[in-house]
Design an enzyme around this catalytic site. Structure first.
Site, PDB file in Angstrom:
ATOM      1  N   LYS A  50     -16.670  -3.397   0.430  1.00 51.48           N
ATOM      2  CA  LYS A  50     -17.260  -3.245  -1.165  1.00 51.48           C
ATOM      3  C   LYS A  50     -18.426  -1.914  -0.591  1.00 51.48           C
ATOM      4  CE  LYS A  50     -16.734  -5.828  -3.455  1.00 51.48           C
ATOM      5  NZ  LYS A  50     -15.205  -5.815  -4.320  1.00 51.48           N
ATOM      6  N   HIS A  71      -9.618  -3.149   5.840  1.00 52.33           N
ATOM      7  CA  HIS A  71     -10.720  -3.321   6.206  1.00 52.33           C
ATOM      8  C   HIS A  71     -11.086  -3.437   7.370  1.00 52.33           C
ATOM      9  CE1 HIS A  71     -11.778  -2.917   1.841  1.00 52.33           C
ATOM     10  NE2 HIS A  71     -11.376  -4.182   1.611  1.00 52.33           N
ATOM     11  N   SER A  93     -23.389  -5.181  -3.099  1.00 48.23           N
ATOM     12  CA  SER A  93     -22.182  -5.715  -3.743  1.00 48.23           C
ATOM     13  C   SER A  93     -21.255  -6.736  -2.852  1.00 48.23           C
ATOM     14  CB  SER A  93     -21.232  -4.339  -3.805  1.00 48.23           C
ATOM     15  OG  SER A  93     -20.388  -4.887  -4.262  1.00 48.23           O
TER      16      SER A  93
END
Ligand code: PPS
Length: 298
Positions: free
Chosen positions: A50, A111, A141
């Site tokens: 995010k 990620h 987020s």
């Protein structure tokens, strides 16, 4: 997609691997992911979840395709740029399968924290673009993403989720470690480290940095086209960038759209004064000596 069974989509358990909570499906396939064979001309886009991944993916794809939006509309963003540790739900191909099926030069997404990145990326000296976002907007987020993505665990209340985030028991672990470890790694590897807030404030300058890093000269008209195509409002309305091509039982945009607000400072709508001060203090403590600073408003 039709052959997917909606009832098989459930929140995926997190399992710790080397101290980092990852999705169980990813951990089940860990040896395959760890042994992923990066190629020297692979480009990797890396973020804490995010932090602006999709934004950077679209920027890079536009740069690589001469600013031609039609070429970037060839497929949804998650097919154009495979997410290497993604596994499931079935029968989606895994990120590794998608990457292996893709001709070079490939652009890939991850990620993963530094110590879990498949070693071939370091060995092959692949270029990496890292995007970091201030902790306050990042956690907001992430909270809303947990609400709308049906493979994520229920976040609980905002107050509860903030504590989970601070304790690093969310998927991909501690934001504090992630941003700092990648910051340190940039001194040893070809990593372009960018900030969400900078891209928001000055997209022309930051997109030029990306183009320069990729060795691409952008004529002014192309640069302007990329800025226009990748601004929040454009991407929110772009089905190949906004994840609305996924079935709603996987991501429910009526709960919270993937392209939610796209601003710096939305945390002010969520944090109490006490929560804000607490996270400021934790950031000051944990990021001290790192040389890293974040802007929480523009
Ligand atoms: S993911 O699921 O980890 O890949 O999500 P990621 O793409 O990293 O982050 C999603 C957030 O990025 C915002 N976003 C943008 N902001 C500004 N400009 C553009 N073009 C843009 N595209 C995506 C998106 O709205 C999410 O942030 P929030 O704060 O929730 O709106």
């Amino acid at each position: 997609m039709e052959s997917l069974d909606p009832s098989s989509v459930k929140p995926v358990k997190l399992v710790n691997i080397e101290g980092i909570p990852l999705f169980e499906d990813t951990v089940d396939q860990w040896q395959t992911i760890w042994n992923f064979k990066a190629k020297p001309n692979d480009l990797l886009i890396c973020t804490y979840p995010k932090a602006g991944t999709t934004w950077m993916q679209e920027i890079v794809d536009m740069i690589q395709h001469g600013g031609d939006p039609e070429k970037c509309a060839r497929a949804p963003i998650y097919e154009r740029i495979p997410f290497i540790e993604m596994c499931g739900p079935k029968p989606f191909p895994t990120g590794v399968e998608e990457a292996e099926a893709m001709p070079s030069p490939r652009t890939l997404k991850t990620h993963l924290p530094v110590h879990l990145l498949p070693p071939s990326f370091w060995e092959q000296k692949c270029k990496i673009i890292y995007v970091a976002r201030n902790a306050k907007d990042n956690v907001v987020s992430y909270f809303h993403f947990h609400r709308m993505d049906k493979t994520m665990q229920e976040p609980g209340s905002w107050d509860e989720f903030l504590e989970t985030f601070i304790s690093g028991t969310v998927a991909y672990g501690s934001w504090f470690d992630h941003v700092q470890d990648w910051w340190k790694a940039k001194d040893l590897h070809p990593i372009l480290y960018l900030f969400y807030e900078d891209i928001k404030e000055n997209p022309v300058q930051e997109i030029q940095k990306v183009a320069h890093f990729l060795g691409v000269e952008l004529p002014e008209s192309v640069l302007n086209q990329i800025v226009e195509h990748t601004k929040f409002e454009s991407m929110k309305g772009n089905p190949t960038a906004n994840y609305t091509t996924l079935p709603n039982w996987l991501m429910d945009h009526t709960i919270s759209p993937f392209m939610r607000k796209g601003i710096v400072g939305d945390w002010k709508e969520h944090f109490t004064v006490a929560q804000s001060e607490r996270l400021d203090d934790i950031c000051a403590l944990l990021l001290r000596d790192s040389g890293l600073t974040f802007r929480t408003q523009l």
